[in-house]
Design a protein around this motif. Sequence first.
Motif, short mmCIF file in Angstrom:
data_model
loop_
_atom_site.label_atom_id
_atom_site.label_comp_id
_atom_site.label_asym_id
_atom_site.label_seq_id
_atom_site.Cartn_x
_atom_site.Cartn_y
_atom_site.Cartn_z
N GLU A 279 -16.03 55.89 18.69
CA GLU A 279 -17.36 56.02 16.53
C GLU A 279 -18.58 56.80 17.06
O GLU A 279 -18.91 55.63 17.61
CB GLU A 279 -16.43 54.24 16.13
N GLU A 280 -19.20 56.99 15.64
CA GLU A 280 -20.13 57.01 16.21
C GLU A 280 -21.49 56.52 16.18
O GLU A 280 -20.82 55.51 14.92
CB GLU A 280 -20.57 57.71 15.14
N ILE A 281 -21.92 55.94 16.83
CA ILE A 281 -22.90 54.46 16.65
C ILE A 281 -24.42 54.85 16.04
O ILE A 281 -25.22 54.06 16.27
CB ILE A 281 -23.00 54.25 17.90
N GLY A 282 -24.96 55.97 16.11
CA GLY A 282 -25.84 56.01 15.53
C GLY A 282 -26.67 58.38 16.39
O GLY A 282 -25.80 58.23 16.60
N GLY A 283 -27.20 59.10 16.08
CA GLY A 283 -27.93 60.08 16.28
C GLY A 283 -29.19 59.59 16.35
O GLY A 283 -30.50 58.87 15.87
N VAL A 284 -29.42 60.87 16.98
CA VAL A 284 -31.51 61.60 16.64
C VAL A 284 -31.94 62.64 16.56
O VAL A 284 -31.25 63.45 16.82
CB VAL A 284 -31.48 61.11 18.79
N LYS A 285 -32.24 62.31 15.53
CA LYS A 285 -32.95 63.77 14.72
C LYS A 285 -33.89 63.91 15.51
O LYS A 285 -35.04 63.57 16.00
CB LYS A 285 -32.87 63.60 13.26
N GLY A 286 -34.37 65.22 15.01
CA GLY A 286 -35.83 66.20 15.27
C GLY A 286 -35.46 67.69 15.64
O GLY A 286 -36.53 67.86 15.36
N HIS A 287 -34.84 67.96 16.35
CA HIS A 287 -34.87 70.00 16.75
C HIS A 287 -35.16 70.46 14.84
O HIS A 287 -34.30 70.32 14.63
CB HIS A 287 -33.56 70.49 17.29
N PHE A 288 -35.52 71.62 15.05
CA PHE A 288 -35.88 72.66 14.22
C PHE A 288 -34.17 73.72 13.90
O PHE A 288 -34.52 74.07 13.69
CB PHE A 288 -37.19 73.28 13.78
#
Length: 326
Positions: A279-288
């Motif tokens: 299961e997906e537990i989170g994400g780290v955004k930021g790249h363009f």
Amino acid sequence: MRPILMKGHERPLTFLKYNRDGDLLFSCAKDHTPTVWFADNGERLGTYRGHNGAVWCCDVSRDSSRLITGSADQTAMLWDVQTGTQLHTFTFDSPARSVDFSVGDKLAVITTDPFMGLTSAIHVKRISEDPSEQISESVLVLKGPQGRINRAVWGPLNKTIISAGEDAVIRIWDAETGKILKESDKEIGHKKGITSLQKSVDGSHFITGSLDKSAKLWDIRTLTLIKNYTTERPVNAVTMSPLLNHVVLGGGQDASAVTTTDHRAGKFEAKFYDKILTEEIGGVKGHFGPINALAFNPDGKSFASGGEDGYVRLHHFDQDYFNIKI
């Protein structure tokens, strides 16, 4: 968790690799110059100058003394990590795509692309301790798969070589004889090209990421499918935490299609999945731009991502990360 932005590459990132101690991070990009950074604060330590094309892949020896890089200029180079000097150049008739040191660093496996009528191949080279005695001859050359081989790594005890690529089939080769021992089942395997492959720390299993928008976890000896992780965009990079049961997937559309889909900035995220429950537990955004490379620090307390935007983002986890409960 504030990322450290490491700007040193002018072109998209292709590969990231920590050394075994976890104090150095090596990055490869399409700008010809592999770079080494301090893994704690993201300071640039130096570059390895000499390639004449995009650098696709690198690996560092266990004692952090040697670096090997594979490039589109049809060479793979051995470097002295500390001084940045070229120790040896392996030349091929087509671009070198993937490089991997064996356990003990006495051998290296290098894959080359299909090019001008040549098929792709997997080359095994012997690595000398004394660079002056280094020879270019291959111990073994494996041929067979159609299309590009995107990744080849050593199996347990260097007895096998595991390869994966555009034809979506994972193959296990005998490293002595060069025979194919196992191939992944078409039914349960990936449906589109495999972009990345990473082994677990103990070398018992490995994970593959594919353009079919999924990642799969395999047993390294039996090639049994253990887990399947699905996402909504093509997967360009996969990595596993050495500390917790977490799998990280990075990806995005092909660079050419990016502008037509989403106008929100920094939309491309590294997605964290529970390894066992998938299961997906989170994400780290930021790249363009799409994420092309991911790597976990061997201590499991930080990870780095490299994108089509030319940035390496270094993330040191907060305490909450280690307390995630599902």
